[in-house]
Design a protein around this motif. Sequence first.
Motif, PDB file in Angstrom:
ATOM      1  N   MET A 279       0.861  -1.182   0.000  1.00 19.21           N
ATOM      2  CA  MET A 279       0.000   0.000   0.000  1.00 19.21           C
ATOM      3  C   MET A 279       0.896   1.230   0.000  1.00 19.21           C
ATOM      4  O   MET A 279       1.525   1.556   1.012  1.00 19.21           O
ATOM      5  CB  MET A 279      -0.896  -0.018   1.245  1.00 19.21           C
ATOM      6  N   LEU A 280       0.998   1.906  -1.150  1.00 20.10           N
ATOM      7  CA  LEU A 280       1.732   3.159  -1.216  1.00 20.10           C
ATOM      8  C   LEU A 280       0.822   4.249  -0.670  1.00 20.10           C
ATOM      9  O   LEU A 280      -0.266   4.476  -1.196  1.00 20.10           O
ATOM     10  CB  LEU A 280       2.138   3.482  -2.655  1.00 20.10           C
ATOM     11  N   LEU A 281       1.248   4.923   0.392  1.00 15.76           N
ATOM     12  CA  LEU A 281       0.371   5.876   1.072  1.00 15.76           C
ATOM     13  C   LEU A 281       1.141   7.149   1.413  1.00 15.76           C
ATOM     14  O   LEU A 281       2.189   7.094   2.054  1.00 15.76           O
ATOM     15  CB  LEU A 281      -0.181   5.251   2.357  1.00 15.76           C
ATOM     16  N   ASN A 282       0.602   8.280   0.969  1.00 19.60           N
ATOM     17  CA  ASN A 282       1.210   9.564   1.324  1.00 19.60           C
ATOM     18  C   ASN A 282       1.119   9.811   2.832  1.00 19.60           C
ATOM     19  O   ASN A 282       0.196   9.323   3.496  1.00 19.60           O
ATOM     20  CB  ASN A 282       0.521  10.706   0.582  1.00 19.60           C
ATOM     21  N   ASN A 283       2.036  10.622   3.342  1.00 19.28           N
ATOM     22  CA  ASN A 283       2.039  10.904   4.774  1.00 19.28           C
ATOM     23  C   ASN A 283       1.081  12.031   5.149  1.00 19.28           C
ATOM     24  O   ASN A 283       0.924  12.340   6.338  1.00 19.28           O
ATOM     25  CB  ASN A 283       3.448  11.253   5.250  1.00 19.28           C
ATOM     26  N   ALA A 354      -4.184   8.050  -8.898  1.00 21.70           N
ATOM     27  CA  ALA A 354      -3.083   8.855  -8.383  1.00 21.70           C
ATOM     28  C   ALA A 354      -2.290   8.091  -7.332  1.00 21.70           C
ATOM     29  O   ALA A 354      -2.822   7.249  -6.605  1.00 21.70           O
ATOM     30  CB  ALA A 354      -3.629  10.157  -7.797  1.00 21.70           C
ATOM     31  N   GLY A 355      -1.009   8.428  -7.218  1.00 20.50           N
ATOM     32  CA  GLY A 355      -0.105   7.660  -6.364  1.00 20.50           C
ATOM     33  C   GLY A 355      -0.167   7.978  -4.892  1.00 20.50           C
ATOM     34  O   GLY A 355       0.615   7.413  -4.116  1.00 20.50           O
ATOM     35  N   PHE A 356      -1.103   8.835  -4.461  1.00 21.07           N
ATOM     36  CA  PHE A 356      -1.163   9.175  -3.037  1.00 21.07           C
ATOM     37  C   PHE A 356      -1.637   8.003  -2.185  1.00 21.07           C
ATOM     38  O   PHE A 356      -1.354   7.939  -0.985  1.00 21.07           O
ATOM     39  CB  PHE A 356      -2.080  10.387  -2.822  1.00 21.07           C
ATOM     40  N   ALA A 357      -2.385   7.050  -2.804  1.00 18.94           N
ATOM     41  CA  ALA A 357      -2.883   5.882  -2.071  1.00 18.94           C
ATOM     42  C   ALA A 357      -3.174   4.783  -3.088  1.00 18.94           C
ATOM     43  O   ALA A 357      -4.190   4.830  -3.784  1.00 18.94           O
ATOM     44  CB  ALA A 357      -4.143   6.225  -1.275  1.00 18.94           C
ATOM     45  N   VAL A 358      -2.278   3.807  -3.174  1.00 19.88           N
ATOM     46  CA  VAL A 358      -2.395   2.747  -4.182  1.00 19.88           C
ATOM     47  C   VAL A 358      -2.133   1.396  -3.533  1.00 19.88           C
ATOM     48  O   VAL A 358      -1.107   1.202  -2.873  1.00 19.88           O
ATOM     49  CB  VAL A 358      -1.389   2.948  -5.338  1.00 19.88           C
ATOM     50  N   LEU A 359      -3.063   0.470  -3.723  1.00 18.68           N
ATOM     51  CA  LEU A 359      -2.878  -0.907  -3.259  1.00 18.68           C
ATOM     52  C   LEU A 359      -2.655  -1.811  -4.458  1.00 18.68           C
ATOM     53  O   LEU A 359      -3.402  -1.734  -5.446  1.00 18.68           O
ATOM     54  CB  LEU A 359      -4.100  -1.386  -2.480  1.00 18.68           C
ATOM     55  N   MET A 360      -1.645  -2.664  -4.379  1.00 18.71           N
ATOM     56  CA  MET A 360      -1.404  -3.634  -5.454  1.00 18.71           C
ATOM     57  C   MET A 360      -0.622  -4.827  -4.886  1.00 18.71           C
ATOM     58  O   MET A 360      -0.116  -4.779  -3.758  1.00 18.71           O
ATOM     59  CB  MET A 360      -0.674  -2.996  -6.630  1.00 18.71           C
ATOM     60  N   ARG A 361      -0.553  -5.864  -5.663  1.00 17.45           N
ATOM     61  CA  ARG A 361       0.222  -7.034  -5.256  1.00 17.45           C
ATOM     62  C   ARG A 361       1.705  -6.724  -5.408  1.00 17.45           C
ATOM     63  O   ARG A 361       2.128  -6.152  -6.426  1.00 17.45           O
ATOM     64  CB  ARG A 361      -0.169  -8.249  -6.085  1.00 17.45           C
ATOM     65  N   ASN A 379       5.870  13.469  -9.267  1.00 19.96           N
ATOM     66  CA  ASN A 379       4.935  13.840 -10.341  1.00 19.96           C
ATOM     67  C   ASN A 379       5.188  12.983 -11.592  1.00 19.96           C
ATOM     68  O   ASN A 379       6.316  12.857 -12.059  1.00 19.96           O
ATOM     69  CB  ASN A 379       5.015  15.323 -10.713  1.00 19.96           C
ATOM     70  N   TYR A 380       4.095  12.408 -12.064  1.00 19.75           N
ATOM     71  CA  TYR A 380       4.009  11.594 -13.285  1.00 19.75           C
ATOM     72  C   TYR A 380       4.527  10.166 -13.110  1.00 19.75           C
ATOM     73  O   TYR A 380       4.258   9.321 -13.981  1.00 19.75           O
ATOM     74  CB  TYR A 380       4.737  12.253 -14.464  1.00 19.75           C
ATOM     75  N   GLU A 381       5.247   9.856 -12.017  1.00 17.94           N
ATOM     76  CA  GLU A 381       5.695   8.470 -11.863  1.00 17.94           C
ATOM     77  C   GLU A 381       4.514   7.540 -11.579  1.00 17.94           C
ATOM     78  O   GLU A 381       4.566   6.351 -11.918  1.00 17.94           O
ATOM     79  CB  GLU A 381       6.748   8.335 -10.753  1.00 17.94           C
ATOM     80  N   ASP A 382       3.428   8.076 -10.996  1.00 17.19           N
ATOM     81  CA  ASP A 382       2.245   7.242 -10.766  1.00 17.19           C
ATOM     82  C   ASP A 382       1.511   6.967 -12.079  1.00 17.19           C
ATOM     83  O   ASP A 382       1.028   5.852 -12.306  1.00 17.19           O
ATOM     84  CB  ASP A 382       1.307   7.889  -9.747  1.00 17.19           C
ATOM     85  N   ASP A 383       1.465   7.967 -12.970  1.00 21.93           N
ATOM     86  CA  ASP A 383       0.862   7.743 -14.288  1.00 21.93           C
ATOM     87  C   ASP A 383       1.669   6.709 -15.075  1.00 21.93           C
ATOM     88  O   ASP A 383       1.099   5.845 -15.759  1.00 21.93           O
ATOM     89  CB  ASP A 383       0.803   9.054 -15.068  1.00 21.93           C
ATOM     90  N   ASP A 384       2.968   6.817 -14.967  1.00 24.31           N
ATOM     91  CA  ASP A 384       3.863   5.862 -15.627  1.00 24.31           C
ATOM     92  C   ASP A 384       3.611   4.447 -15.111  1.00 24.31           C
ATOM     93  O   ASP A 384       3.526   3.483 -15.890  1.00 24.31           O
ATOM     94  CB  ASP A 384       5.309   6.284 -15.375  1.00 24.31           C
ATOM     95  N   LEU A 385       3.471   4.307 -13.798  1.00 27.58           N
ATOM     96  CA  LEU A 385       3.207   2.998 -13.199  1.00 27.58           C
ATOM     97  C   LEU A 385       1.877   2.429 -13.708  1.00 27.58           C
ATOM     98  O   LEU A 385       1.783   1.234 -14.023  1.00 27.58           O
ATOM     99  CB  LEU A 385       3.177   3.107 -11.679  1.00 27.58           C
ATOM    100  N   CYS A 386       0.860   3.278 -13.799  1.00 30.07           N
ATOM    101  CA  CYS A 386      -0.451   2.818 -14.278  1.00 30.07           C
ATOM    102  C   CYS A 386      -0.359   2.291 -15.708  1.00 30.07           C
ATOM    103  O   CYS A 386      -0.951   1.252 -16.038  1.00 30.07           O
ATOM    104  CB  CYS A 386      -1.468   3.950 -14.196  1.00 30.07           C
ATOM    105  N   LEU A 387       0.360   2.995 -16.562  1.00 28.13           N
ATOM    106  CA  LEU A 387       0.494   2.537 -17.944  1.00 28.13           C
ATOM    107  C   LEU A 387       1.245   1.213 -18.024  1.00 28.13           C
ATOM    108  O   LEU A 387       0.922   0.348 -18.846  1.00 28.13           O
ATOM    109  CB  LEU A 387       1.207   3.603 -18.779  1.00 28.13           C
TER     110      LEU A 387
END
Length: 614
Positions: A279-283, A354-361, A379-387
């Motif tokens: 779980m990627l979670l912003n502080n 958006a990468g502020f809160a992402v759950l994945m395996r 910035n944009y690394e979360d969009d990159d991850l989604c693609l």
Amino acid sequence: MKGWLEPLLHILTQDSSAGAVGSKLLFPDGTIQHAGVVIIDDQKLPDPLVARHVYYGEPGDVSEANQLRQYQALTAACLLVRKSAFHEAGGFDEAYWNGYEDVDLCFNLQERGWKLVYQPESVLIHHESKSGPERFSKVSENIQRLHNRWIGKIKPDILLKKDGSMAITEDRKIQRYRMPNVRAAQSWAGKQQKLVSIIILTCNALEYTQQCVSSIQKHTGRPYEIIFVDNASSDGTVEYLRNLAGKQVNYKLIENRENLGFAAGNNQGVALARGEYIMLLNNDVLVSDGWLDGLVEGLERDEKIGMVGPITNSISGRQMVRAVPYTDEDGFHHFSQRVRKTYSGRLTPRNRIAGFAVLMRKALYDEVGGLDESFGTGNYEDDDLCLKVRGKGYAIMVDESVFIHHYGSKTFLANNIDYRGSLLVNGSHFKEKWPDADYDELLELHTSLVDLNASMLIKGQEALDAGHPADALAVYAKVLTANPIDDGALYGTGLAFQMSGKTVEAIAAFKKALKVNPTLTHAYGRLALAYESMNQTDDAISVLQKATEFNNRDAAVYNNLGVLYFKKKNHASARNCFERALSIDVNYQEAQQNLKKVSWSSEKITNHTFAHIS
């Protein structure tokens, strides 16, 4: 009509989030008087808040009116209301004069997070408006009172334009209702829950980190660990985190001597993670009860769901809820629980989250190479991850029942990082890496993925109607890539396989559609037909028996079940089924004929009757 009350009670006793349940009301001639209430912004009248009965005057057996649904309002002509919910909503507003007080009550219930469920298995005859002419003596006053109370708060389901055309609004609340899986919920306690590794990056902003950790500790009920990655904080954050990690065995701390950036920091944390899920979670967020359970349940709905995120008050894209109705932390928790209750189980497909809160395996994160560290501070690394995740054939979903408060960009502010400059630099880098990506499309700025999938389902049905199952399969495959739990696409896939003579594949598709949505009543019929075509009569019987649990007002289901019982020489059960079919539809000729045949018991019922299933 006989058996009208039990279906209503069943909903309220099995679903604690349901506040009221309404019946299907028929005129004496069998046409529909009430099958739910739709809220319309009528620009022709004009009236921005009109409540109208849906399917009014349509035949009572129209399929759309015989599905469990949630609405914003139901008629009180026959409405079972949970007593506690009724009192919480303040009961009926007695200032109304025999009109709109039921709509007002429903809006009050909805505002407090209660579900309003239409139950078509409860059927009554309604002799509408027989209370005399005074019934309509204060219509204008009632409308004005409703407007004063609710315009701006209640969003219409449909927009009726001046030219007479209609459009479904994005804020529509009408949706299929799914009963909670009681047995699954009961067995959940005995199921070993998988560990979630929560990765939290820090770079100063101590106050927000403390609030975030406190909310996680108070509102997380499943097994988790937290891996803090500090990027050279200088405001006491490191000392705070050292103290936490020293006291909590499930907390770990990585201390970087310089700010390695968002991507590199998260990659460090994931590398240390023990959990099957990360779980990627912003502080700078606050969580509420059930937040992590909800996201995990969403991820586990299908193996092809790659990422799940929540909705929030502050973020780019379609995860953002505008104009939230709270101003403090207590208000946030109250609102988030209303959201959880109202939208339980609703997963919405998205092109990105958006990468502020992402759950994945964790395995998938590793497979795609994690976050690209060339994006630097953020910035944009979360969009990159989604693609990258979508490129592997996985879907990205938003759990509409999980609302997380996001203060937004507090690390950038605490460290005087040029946020706009970061956007410009990383935006250029993103375009270089993904030259064919349409960023407006990625954010769904003009057309939502939900609407796009809906139009694809229409194309799939058109292909089936034209007798082109291969084309239909191609269309449905695209929908299922974006949303592997789209029950319409799964059902359509089953139809296409059935049309192609691929019965085994059709059975698999129908079974998955029913796993996703057990109330998809027409899928039971198709599945039973597929089983029977393979001489698996016992399986076909079992399927139709299950169908009666969700809709006990379908005469065709009982007739076909009777045919199967007769085939198994179970004449008593066959007779009961034919009689039940006729109690629902006294003019059902096939059931009449079959009842005569089973009475004679010497004449075999032919299988063509069973093919009546649609």
